[in-house]
Design a protein around this motif. Structure first.
Motif, PDB file in Angstrom:
ATOM      1  N   ASN A   1      -0.949   4.388  -1.603  1.00 17.47           N
ATOM      2  CA  ASN A   1      -2.343   4.271  -1.175  1.00 17.47           C
ATOM      3  C   ASN A   1      -2.421   4.733   0.282  1.00 17.47           C
ATOM      4  OD1 ASN A   1      -4.797   3.299  -0.071  1.00 17.47           O
ATOM      5  ND2 ASN A   1      -4.908   1.700  -1.630  1.00 17.47           N
ATOM      6  N   GLU A   2      -3.226   5.754   0.545  1.00 20.87           N
ATOM      7  CA  GLU A   2      -3.298   6.337   1.881  1.00 20.87           C
ATOM      8  C   GLU A   2      -3.859   5.388   2.933  1.00 20.87           C
ATOM      9  OE1 GLU A   2      -5.152  10.174   1.749  1.00 20.87           O
ATOM     10  OE2 GLU A   2      -3.701  10.922   0.282  1.00 20.87           O
ATOM     11  N   GLU A   3      -4.443   4.283   2.528  1.00 22.26           N
ATOM     12  CA  GLU A   3      -4.907   3.275   3.490  1.00 22.26           C
ATOM     13  C   GLU A   3      -3.748   2.613   4.233  1.00 22.26           C
ATOM     14  OE1 GLU A   3      -7.902   2.055   4.811  1.00 22.26           O
ATOM     15  OE2 GLU A   3      -8.407   4.027   4.001  1.00 22.26           O
TER      16      GLU A   3
ATOM     17  N   GLU B   1      -3.885   1.170   8.201  1.00 23.28           N
ATOM     18  CA  GLU B   1      -3.570  -0.261   8.345  1.00 23.28           C
ATOM     19  C   GLU B   1      -2.360  -0.453   9.262  1.00 23.28           C
ATOM     20  OE1 GLU B   1      -5.175  -2.946   7.498  1.00 23.28           O
ATOM     21  OE2 GLU B   1      -6.748  -1.936   6.343  1.00 23.28           O
TER      22      GLU B   1
ATOM     23  N   LEU C   1       0.833  -1.202   0.000  1.00 21.46           N
ATOM     24  CA  LEU C   1       0.000   0.000   0.000  1.00 21.46           C
ATOM     25  C   LEU C   1       0.871   1.258   0.000  1.00 21.46           C
ATOM     26  CD1 LEU C   1      -2.817  -1.000   2.539  1.00 21.46           C
ATOM     27  CD2 LEU C   1      -3.031  -0.784   0.056  1.00 21.46           C
TER      28      LEU C   1
END
Length: 196
Positions: free
Chosen positions: A24-26, A30, A19
């Protein structure tokens, strides 16, 4: 070394790193879900302030975001813990520049300081690099339990009380083990004629 809480629906470290890799900002939530409490504990052992701990953890996520890519950590938990420890030590130094605040970091470093002789000579200053080599060799000769005790106290700056709880032993037993480890390190440094 340290206990971590793994949630059943948590992504694997590789998935979280992926990620970050694709921006990906997730990746940050996480990471927080899987390691937030662990990183908070590392920071708290050093700075002893909830607000500062939260700032240290957030700074860890920001630094991780900036380092991945290009870095691809081999052991994500260790990568994160090193960042958190460095951020927390910087925060502690900033906070204590004008005032003296007790911390497990100071207590644990004072204990380890007993192993090292102090001198002002230039030759002794050159031994600083050699100390890391001797320390690594010394740690490699210990059992996993001894390494964990040493790292918990002198790297993560865990309190004697929390180490005792972690291992299910008394605080006096922790003191005894740590004294034995410090004495072993002192002897090893003397054998190698290394001092600081």
């Amino acid at each position: 070394m340290k206990k971590q809480i793994v949630h059943t629906n948590a992504k694997t470290d590789e998935e979280i790193i992926d990620l970050y890799w694709v921006r990906n900002e997730e990746a940050i939530p996480e990471t927080d879900r899987k390691y937030g409490r662990y990183l908070y504990t590392i920071a708290y052992n050093i700075v002893r302030d909830s607000r500062d701990c939260e700032e240290c953890v957030n700074d860890t996520y920001f630094s991780t975001w900036n380092r991945i890519p290009p870095t691809r950590p081999n052991v994500f938990q260790v990568f994160l813990s090193k960042i958190t420890r460095n951020v927390a030590v910087d925060k502690y130094r900033k906070n204590t520049a004008e005032k003296r605040i007790p911390s497990e970091m100071i207590n644990s470093l004072d204990e380890l300081d007993e192993c090292l002789a102090h001198s002002q000579s230039v030759e002794d200053e050159l031994d600083v690099k050699r100390i890391s080599v001797v320390l690594n060799e010394y740690l490699n000769g210990l059992s996993q339990k001894e390494i964990t005790l040493f790292v918990c106290r002198y790297y993560y700056c865990d309190s004697i009380e929390s180490i005792a709880r972690m291992f299910g032993i008394s605080e006096s037993t922790v003191f005894r083990h740590l004294n034995k480890l410090k004495e072993g390190l002192r002897r090893r440094l003397a054998e190698e004629e290394v001092s600081l």
